[in-house]
Design a protein around this motif. Sequence first.
Motif, PDB file in Angstrom:
ATOM      1  N   ALA A 194    -150.487 -35.114  30.736  1.00 16.18           N
ATOM      2  CA  ALA A 194    -150.586 -36.223  29.782  1.00 16.18           C
ATOM      3  C   ALA A 194    -149.300 -36.235  28.978  1.00 16.18           C
ATOM      4  O   ALA A 194    -148.528 -35.257  28.986  1.00 16.18           O
ATOM      5  N   VAL A 195    -149.061 -37.346  28.278  1.00 13.41           N
ATOM      6  CA  VAL A 195    -147.840 -37.502  27.487  1.00 13.41           C
ATOM      7  C   VAL A 195    -148.215 -37.979  26.089  1.00 13.41           C
ATOM      8  O   VAL A 195    -149.092 -38.836  25.925  1.00 13.41           O
ATOM      9  N   ILE A 196    -147.538 -37.413  25.093  1.00  9.66           N
ATOM     10  CA  ILE A 196    -147.619 -37.914  23.720  1.00  9.66           C
ATOM     11  C   ILE A 196    -146.197 -38.196  23.266  1.00  9.66           C
ATOM     12  O   ILE A 196    -145.306 -37.348  23.453  1.00  9.66           O
ATOM     13  N   THR A 197    -145.955 -39.372  22.704  1.00  8.34           N
ATOM     14  CA  THR A 197    -144.642 -39.621  22.118  1.00  8.34           C
ATOM     15  C   THR A 197    -144.793 -40.112  20.695  1.00  8.34           C
ATOM     16  O   THR A 197    -145.795 -40.717  20.323  1.00  8.34           O
ATOM     17  N   LEU A 198    -143.778 -39.847  19.904  1.00  3.66           N
ATOM     18  CA  LEU A 198    -143.765 -40.213  18.491  1.00  3.66           C
ATOM     19  C   LEU A 198    -142.723 -41.299  18.278  1.00  3.66           C
ATOM     20  O   LEU A 198    -141.529 -41.077  18.490  1.00  3.66           O
ATOM     21  N   VAL A 209    -147.261 -48.235  31.151  1.00  5.75           N
ATOM     22  CA  VAL A 209    -148.111 -47.114  30.729  1.00  5.75           C
ATOM     23  C   VAL A 209    -149.528 -47.658  30.548  1.00  5.75           C
ATOM     24  O   VAL A 209    -149.954 -47.934  29.420  1.00  5.75           O
ATOM     25  N   PRO A 210    -150.266 -47.851  31.632  1.00  5.35           N
ATOM     26  CA  PRO A 210    -151.570 -48.525  31.517  1.00  5.35           C
ATOM     27  C   PRO A 210    -152.625 -47.761  30.744  1.00  5.35           C
ATOM     28  O   PRO A 210    -153.467 -48.356  30.076  1.00  5.35           O
ATOM     29  N   ASP A 211    -152.596 -46.420  30.805  1.00  2.00           N
ATOM     30  CA  ASP A 211    -153.615 -45.608  30.123  1.00  2.00           C
ATOM     31  C   ASP A 211    -153.055 -45.139  28.788  1.00  2.00           C
ATOM     32  O   ASP A 211    -152.746 -43.962  28.588  1.00  2.00           O
ATOM     33  N   LEU A 212    -152.906 -46.087  27.864  1.00  2.00           N
ATOM     34  CA  LEU A 212    -152.194 -45.843  26.605  1.00  2.00           C
ATOM     35  C   LEU A 212    -153.086 -46.060  25.399  1.00  2.00           C
ATOM     36  O   LEU A 212    -153.740 -47.097  25.271  1.00  2.00           O
ATOM     37  N   ASP A 213    -153.085 -45.068  24.503  1.00  2.00           N
ATOM     38  CA  ASP A 213    -153.678 -45.218  23.170  1.00  2.00           C
ATOM     39  C   ASP A 213    -152.536 -45.245  22.157  1.00  2.00           C
ATOM     40  O   ASP A 213    -151.558 -44.498  22.298  1.00  2.00           O
ATOM     41  N   ILE A 214    -152.667 -46.089  21.160  1.00  2.00           N
ATOM     42  CA  ILE A 214    -151.653 -46.185  20.109  1.00  2.00           C
ATOM     43  C   ILE A 214    -152.313 -45.962  18.766  1.00  2.00           C
ATOM     44  O   ILE A 214    -153.341 -46.575  18.454  1.00  2.00           O
ATOM     45  N   LYS A 237    -151.485 -34.273   9.681  1.00  2.00           N
ATOM     46  CA  LYS A 237    -152.078 -35.455  10.305  1.00  2.00           C
ATOM     47  C   LYS A 237    -151.661 -35.567  11.762  1.00  2.00           C
ATOM     48  O   LYS A 237    -152.500 -35.807  12.654  1.00  2.00           O
ATOM     49  N   VAL A 238    -150.372 -35.384  12.034  1.00  2.00           N
ATOM     50  CA  VAL A 238    -149.879 -35.483  13.410  1.00  2.00           C
ATOM     51  C   VAL A 238    -150.475 -34.375  14.271  1.00  2.00           C
ATOM     52  O   VAL A 238    -150.881 -34.610  15.415  1.00  2.00           O
ATOM     53  N   ASN A 239    -150.547 -33.169  13.734  1.00  2.00           N
ATOM     54  CA  ASN A 239    -151.136 -32.059  14.494  1.00  2.00           C
ATOM     55  C   ASN A 239    -152.588 -32.357  14.870  1.00  2.00           C
ATOM     56  O   ASN A 239    -153.025 -32.087  15.992  1.00  2.00           O
ATOM     57  N   GLN A 240    -153.328 -32.913  13.919  1.00  2.00           N
ATOM     58  CA  GLN A 240    -154.729 -33.260  14.172  1.00  2.00           C
ATOM     59  C   GLN A 240    -154.838 -34.282  15.301  1.00  2.00           C
ATOM     60  O   GLN A 240    -155.678 -34.160  16.195  1.00  2.00           O
ATOM     61  N   LEU A 241    -153.971 -35.293  15.283  1.00  2.00           N
ATOM     62  CA  LEU A 241    -153.995 -36.329  16.318  1.00  2.00           C
ATOM     63  C   LEU A 241    -153.624 -35.742  17.678  1.00  2.00           C
ATOM     64  O   LEU A 241    -154.246 -36.079  18.704  1.00  2.00           O
ATOM     65  N   ILE A 242    -152.631 -34.879  17.703  1.00  2.00           N
ATOM     66  CA  ILE A 242    -152.196 -34.267  18.958  1.00  2.00           C
ATOM     67  C   ILE A 242    -153.311 -33.408  19.552  1.00  2.00           C
ATOM     68  O   ILE A 242    -153.650 -33.532  20.736  1.00  2.00           O
ATOM     69  N   ILE A 243    -153.881 -32.544  18.738  1.00  2.00           N
ATOM     70  CA  ILE A 243    -154.911 -31.616  19.236  1.00  2.00           C
ATOM     71  C   ILE A 243    -156.146 -32.383  19.691  1.00  2.00           C
ATOM     72  O   ILE A 243    -156.728 -32.083  20.738  1.00  2.00           O
ATOM     73  N   SER A 244    -156.540 -33.394  18.926  1.00  2.00           N
ATOM     74  CA  SER A 244    -157.705 -34.198  19.310  1.00  2.00           C
ATOM     75  C   SER A 244    -157.487 -34.867  20.664  1.00  2.00           C
ATOM     76  O   SER A 244    -158.378 -34.882  21.523  1.00  2.00           O
ATOM     77  N   PHE A 245    -156.298 -35.406  20.876  1.00  2.00           N
ATOM     78  CA  PHE A 245    -155.989 -36.069  22.147  1.00  2.00           C
ATOM     79  C   PHE A 245    -155.937 -35.054  23.290  1.00  2.00           C
ATOM     80  O   PHE A 245    -156.546 -35.269  24.352  1.00  2.00           O
ATOM     81  N   LEU A 246    -155.242 -33.951  23.088  1.00  2.00           N
ATOM     82  CA  LEU A 246    -155.100 -32.974  24.171  1.00  2.00           C
ATOM     83  C   LEU A 246    -156.436 -32.326  24.542  1.00  2.00           C
ATOM     84  O   LEU A 246    -156.696 -32.045  25.713  1.00  2.00           O
TER      85      LEU A 246
END
Length: 313
Positions: free
Chosen positions: A121-125, A277-282, A299-308
């Motif tokens: 999976a990919v996360i970008t900021l 990127v069809p499977d994209l959450d923003i 806040k960013v850490n929480q979002l990253i961990i929740s997604f991963l």
Amino acid sequence: MEKIQHSHVEVKGLKLHVAEIGSSPKVVLFLHGFPEIWYTWRHQMIALANAGYRAISIDFRGYGLSDQPAEPEKATLVDLVDDVVGVLDSLGISNAFLIGKDFGAIPAYLAAALHPKRVSAVITLGIPFLNPGHSAVQNQLLPEGFYITRWQEPGRAEADFGRFDVKTVIRNIYTLFSKNDIPIAGADQEIMDLFDPSVPLPPWFSEDDLATYASLYEKSGFRFPLQVPYRSLKVDTGISDPKVTVPVLLIVGEKDYFLKFPGMEDYIRTGTVKHFVPDLDIIYLPEGSHFVHEQLPEKVNQLIISFLDKQSI
């Protein structure tokens, strides 16, 4: 921070600096931007390790403690995809989650498009999918003093930066690029002239942080960073209609000046980016700046961990 281990791995004849913490089979590889370095991910690395992940952050070739390529002016952003895959190969990692910030988002997306079995999976900021080439950034739609236009001109940024010590250059860029407006110089100015010496560092960026960044750029200098990303941004990748099929999370600070690039906010908000990127959450963070991961780390850490935690490897 003292638990972060440092080593070098060899990728195509270059020794790349690797920082890591954690021993889980769930691997997260962090990819920095400019004027950043492996250290920019310090908050995320520790949080991810505590959440049960193996967190790895590298210095791209030509940056920080990694080797300089023999001919930096021939390098492109695609070379950084080699860094990503080469690091995984050297460390015996079959697949990983990729997290990219600023231009580090580009090799994250390209690695996922070109090597889908290696990327879970990919996360970008801040930065959505961009394929380098003439249409990647519309310089012509902004004034001549647009910072990317200035930095793409051979010798101009070197002369501008060369008036100051490395620490001052990093301070100036961090402070300028934390603002909501695109850095654009006047006809009689250079980009460093936009900095107001009376403006303090952002409250989330300490003098110790600055000293760490400066020490790493004092080693590497700015020769390679000016080539990659800036002077290679218009070099076509040769990849036609790339698709990133893995799950992707884009975290956007709504006070990130990058949103003001011509067409960028529409590209993201209208969903046009989903063509690539069809499977994209923003997720939008109203107070977030260009450096949202350092500004709002919890806040960013929480979002990253929740997604991963929702993904499979």
